[in-house]
Design a protein around this motif. Structure first.
Motif, mmCIF file in Angstrom:
data_model
loop_
_atom_site.group_PDB
_atom_site.id
_atom_site.type_symbol
_atom_site.label_atom_id
_atom_site.label_comp_id
_atom_site.label_asym_id
_atom_site.label_seq_id
_atom_site.Cartn_x
_atom_site.Cartn_y
_atom_site.Cartn_z
ATOM 1 N N MET A 1 0.847 -1.194 0.000
ATOM 2 C CA MET A 1 0.000 0.000 0.000
ATOM 3 C C MET A 1 0.881 1.242 0.000
ATOM 4 O O MET A 1 1.804 1.359 0.805
ATOM 5 N N PRO A 2 0.679 2.163 -0.951
ATOM 6 C CA PRO A 2 1.549 3.323 -1.028
ATOM 7 C C PRO A 2 1.402 4.196 0.213
ATOM 8 O O PRO A 2 0.329 4.308 0.800
ATOM 9 N N GLU A 3 2.532 4.802 0.585
ATOM 10 C CA GLU A 3 2.540 5.673 1.759
ATOM 11 C C GLU A 3 1.779 6.951 1.454
ATOM 12 O O GLU A 3 1.823 7.478 0.351
ATOM 13 N N ALA A 4 1.035 7.437 2.442
ATOM 14 C CA ALA A 4 0.278 8.677 2.278
ATOM 15 C C ALA A 4 1.227 9.829 1.997
ATOM 16 O O ALA A 4 2.332 9.878 2.534
ATOM 17 N N PRO A 5 0.816 10.739 1.097
ATOM 18 C CA PRO A 5 1.699 11.876 0.801
ATOM 19 C C PRO A 5 1.944 12.709 2.045
ATOM 20 O O PRO A 5 1.074 12.866 2.891
ATOM 21 N N ARG A 6 3.170 13.239 2.136
ATOM 22 C CA ARG A 6 3.530 14.059 3.280
ATOM 23 C C ARG A 6 2.982 15.462 3.119
ATOM 24 O O ARG A 6 2.958 16.007 2.024
ATOM 25 N N GLN A 7 2.585 16.047 4.244
ATOM 26 C CA GLN A 7 2.154 17.430 4.251
ATOM 27 C C GLN A 7 3.349 18.312 4.586
ATOM 28 O O GLN A 7 4.351 17.853 5.129
ATOM 29 N N LEU A 8 3.245 19.580 4.278
ATOM 30 C CA LEU A 8 4.294 20.528 4.622
ATOM 31 C C LEU A 8 4.187 20.849 6.103
ATOM 32 O O LEU A 8 3.182 21.386 6.570
ATOM 33 N N ALA A 9 5.213 20.498 6.872
ATOM 34 C CA ALA A 9 5.220 20.774 8.311
ATOM 35 C C ALA A 9 6.024 22.034 8.551
ATOM 36 O O ALA A 9 7.214 22.084 8.245
ATOM 37 N N LEU A 10 5.387 23.053 9.048
ATOM 38 C CA LEU A 10 6.084 24.299 9.335
ATOM 39 C C LEU A 10 7.044 24.090 10.501
ATOM 40 O O LEU A 10 6.703 23.470 11.502
ATOM 41 N N ASP A 11 8.253 24.586 10.351
ATOM 42 C CA ASP A 11 9.277 24.424 11.375
ATOM 43 C C ASP A 11 9.120 25.538 12.404
ATOM 44 O O ASP A 11 9.690 26.614 12.272
ATOM 45 N N LEU A 12 8.296 25.288 13.413
ATOM 46 C CA LEU A 12 8.041 26.281 14.463
ATOM 47 C C LEU A 12 8.553 25.712 15.784
ATOM 48 O O LEU A 12 7.834 25.026 16.500
ATOM 49 N N PRO A 13 9.838 25.933 16.090
ATOM 50 C CA PRO A 13 10.408 25.326 17.292
ATOM 51 C C PRO A 13 9.744 25.830 18.557
ATOM 52 O O PRO A 13 9.388 27.002 18.664
ATOM 53 N N LEU A 14 9.569 24.914 19.494
ATOM 54 C CA LEU A 14 9.005 25.262 20.793
ATOM 55 C C LEU A 14 10.161 25.460 21.758
ATOM 56 O O LEU A 14 10.888 24.534 22.069
ATOM 57 N N ASP A 15 10.352 26.696 22.205
ATOM 58 C CA ASP A 15 11.462 26.988 23.091
ATOM 59 C C ASP A 15 11.271 26.258 24.417
ATOM 60 O O ASP A 15 10.154 26.166 24.932
ATOM 61 N N PRO A 16 12.377 25.758 24.997
ATOM 62 C CA PRO A 16 12.264 25.132 26.319
ATOM 63 C C PRO A 16 11.709 26.126 27.337
ATOM 64 O O PRO A 16 12.061 27.301 27.331
ATOM 65 N N ARG A 17 10.828 25.632 28.194
ATOM 66 C CA ARG A 17 10.241 26.501 29.214
ATOM 67 C C ARG A 17 10.956 26.263 30.536
ATOM 68 O O ARG A 17 11.007 25.124 31.016
ATOM 69 N N PHE A 18 11.498 27.330 31.101
ATOM 70 C CA PHE A 18 12.338 27.214 32.279
ATOM 71 C C PHE A 18 11.672 27.790 33.523
ATOM 72 O O PHE A 18 12.346 28.274 34.422
ATOM 73 N N GLY A 19 10.344 27.742 33.600
ATOM 74 C CA GLY A 19 9.647 28.209 34.790
ATOM 75 C C GLY A 19 9.655 27.149 35.873
ATOM 76 O O GLY A 19 9.881 25.957 35.601
ATOM 77 N N PRO A 20 9.401 27.557 37.129
ATOM 78 C CA PRO A 20 9.364 26.577 38.229
ATOM 79 C C PRO A 20 8.317 25.487 38.006
ATOM 80 O O PRO A 20 8.532 24.328 38.371
ATOM 81 N N GLU A 21 7.178 25.865 37.392
ATOM 82 C CA GLU A 21 6.119 24.884 37.169
ATOM 83 C C GLU A 21 6.495 23.856 36.107
ATOM 84 O O GLU A 21 5.837 22.817 35.973
ATOM 85 N N ASP A 22 7.553 24.129 35.344
ATOM 86 C CA ASP A 22 7.981 23.220 34.283
ATOM 87 C C ASP A 22 9.083 22.270 34.739
ATOM 88 O O ASP A 22 9.512 21.409 33.971
ATOM 89 N N PHE A 23 9.565 22.449 35.957
ATOM 90 C CA PHE A 23 10.653 21.603 36.460
ATOM 91 C C PHE A 23 10.056 20.432 37.232
ATOM 92 O O PHE A 23 9.328 20.615 38.207
ATOM 93 N N LEU A 24 10.356 19.228 36.792
ATOM 94 C CA LEU A 24 9.852 18.026 37.444
ATOM 95 C C LEU A 24 10.921 17.479 38.383
ATOM 96 O O LEU A 24 12.072 17.299 37.995
ATOM 97 N N VAL A 25 10.526 17.238 39.630
ATOM 98 C CA VAL A 25 11.474 16.835 40.663
ATOM 99 C C VAL A 25 11.472 15.319 40.824
ATOM 100 O O VAL A 25 10.419 14.679 40.847
ATOM 101 N N GLY A 26 12.670 14.751 40.939
ATOM 102 C CA GLY A 26 12.829 13.325 41.173
ATOM 103 C C GLY A 26 14.086 13.082 41.983
ATOM 104 O O GLY A 26 14.782 14.031 42.374
ATOM 105 N N PRO A 27 14.418 11.835 42.237
ATOM 106 C CA PRO A 27 15.612 11.526 43.048
ATOM 107 C C PRO A 27 16.901 12.117 42.480
ATOM 108 O O PRO A 27 17.823 12.405 43.232
ATOM 109 N N SER A 28 16.963 12.297 41.182
ATOM 110 C CA SER A 28 18.201 12.781 40.558
ATOM 111 C C SER A 28 18.458 14.261 40.793
ATOM 112 O O SER A 28 19.581 14.730 40.613
ATOM 113 N N ASN A 29 17.425 15.007 41.189
ATOM 114 C CA ASN A 29 17.604 16.458 41.287
ATOM 115 C C ASN A 29 16.988 17.082 42.541
ATOM 116 O O ASN A 29 17.011 18.300 42.703
#
Length: 233
Positions: A1-29
């Motif tokens: 079965m032929p692969e579905a044609p690809r759509q144009l994906a706009l390159d819109l990078p998502l900047d890393p978010r460095f807020g306190p609510e975005d930091f997940l705490v675990g044993p390593s940190n």
């Protein structure tokens, strides 16, 4: 079965978010996070944060910078010419002090002394223990060794899974738990690597016009690994 044609994906990078609510705490940190949370009740105005790339040093440093009103600079920006300006900051983060390229060790030594003399917060980050930074100035090595040092380890599997889920949610991507499980077992335990993989999956899903499934995730991961292998000398 032929692969579905690809759509144009706009390159819109998502900047890393460095807020306190975005930091997940675990044993390593959790110890490092607790120290950042304790500001300004620190036993010493200087703190050294160490850990491998992708362990969350920059994120933690950014959280502290927001709390302390600190300026963030690369270690290469700490020069004798810049000292008067840097010394006037209420608090400062010096990133990647382990990198020898462009590092002005006498200037960094004087900055450490000024921070202690004036009681101004200073966070210094680097990969691995200070002993491995290749410092040629004995006085600077001594000052950094005397400073409280907290190390961050790579995320454990549970934290890596939580980070992957959050990254998918941030991009408004709905994926099955099998996708998260497969990725957590196969990618390097690095927060940076997790961000790169999720960004690639977002792009791939958009370009194919398909939901992100486990087979698509594994195929994309294999392509990323192959590309990385080709780039390696």
């Amino acid at each position: 079965m032929p692969e579905a044609p690809r759509q144009l994906a706009l390159d819109l990078p998502l900047d890393p978010r460095f807020g306190p609510e975005d930091f997940l705490v675990g044993p390593s940190n959790e110890d490092a996070y607790a120290r950042i949370e304790a500001w300004p009740d620190w036993p010493d105005p200087v703190l050294v944060l160490t850990g491998p790339p992708g362990s969350g040093k920059s994120h933690l440093a950014a959280i502290w910078a927001e709390r302390a009103g600190a300026r963030i600079v690369a270690a290469g920006a700490v020069t004798r010419a810049a000292l008067p300006d840097l010394a006037g900051e209420p608090a400062l983060v010096v990133e990647d002090a382990d990198r020898p390229s462009g590092r002005d060790e006498p200037a960094l030594f004087h900055l450490l002394n000024l921070a202690r003399e004036r009681g101004r917060g200073l966070v210094v980050t680097g990969s691995g223990p200070v002993e491995g930074w290749g410092l040629a100035t004995p006085d600077l090595r001594s000052r950094l060794r005397l400073a409280p040092t907290l190390g961050l380890a790579p995320p454990d599997e549970a934290l890596l899974r939580a980070v992957l889920v959050k990254l998918f949610v941030d991009r408004q991507l709905v994926v099955d738990t099998s996708v998260v499980d497969a990725l957590a077992l196969r990618i390097d335990r690095s927060l940076g690597r997790a961000r790169d993989v999720v960004a690639a999956l977002d792009h791939e899903g958009l370009s194919r016009g398909r939901r992100i499934t486990r087979p698509l995730a594994l195929a994309t991961l294999a392509a990323l690994d192959a590309a990385a292998g080709e780039e390696s000398p």
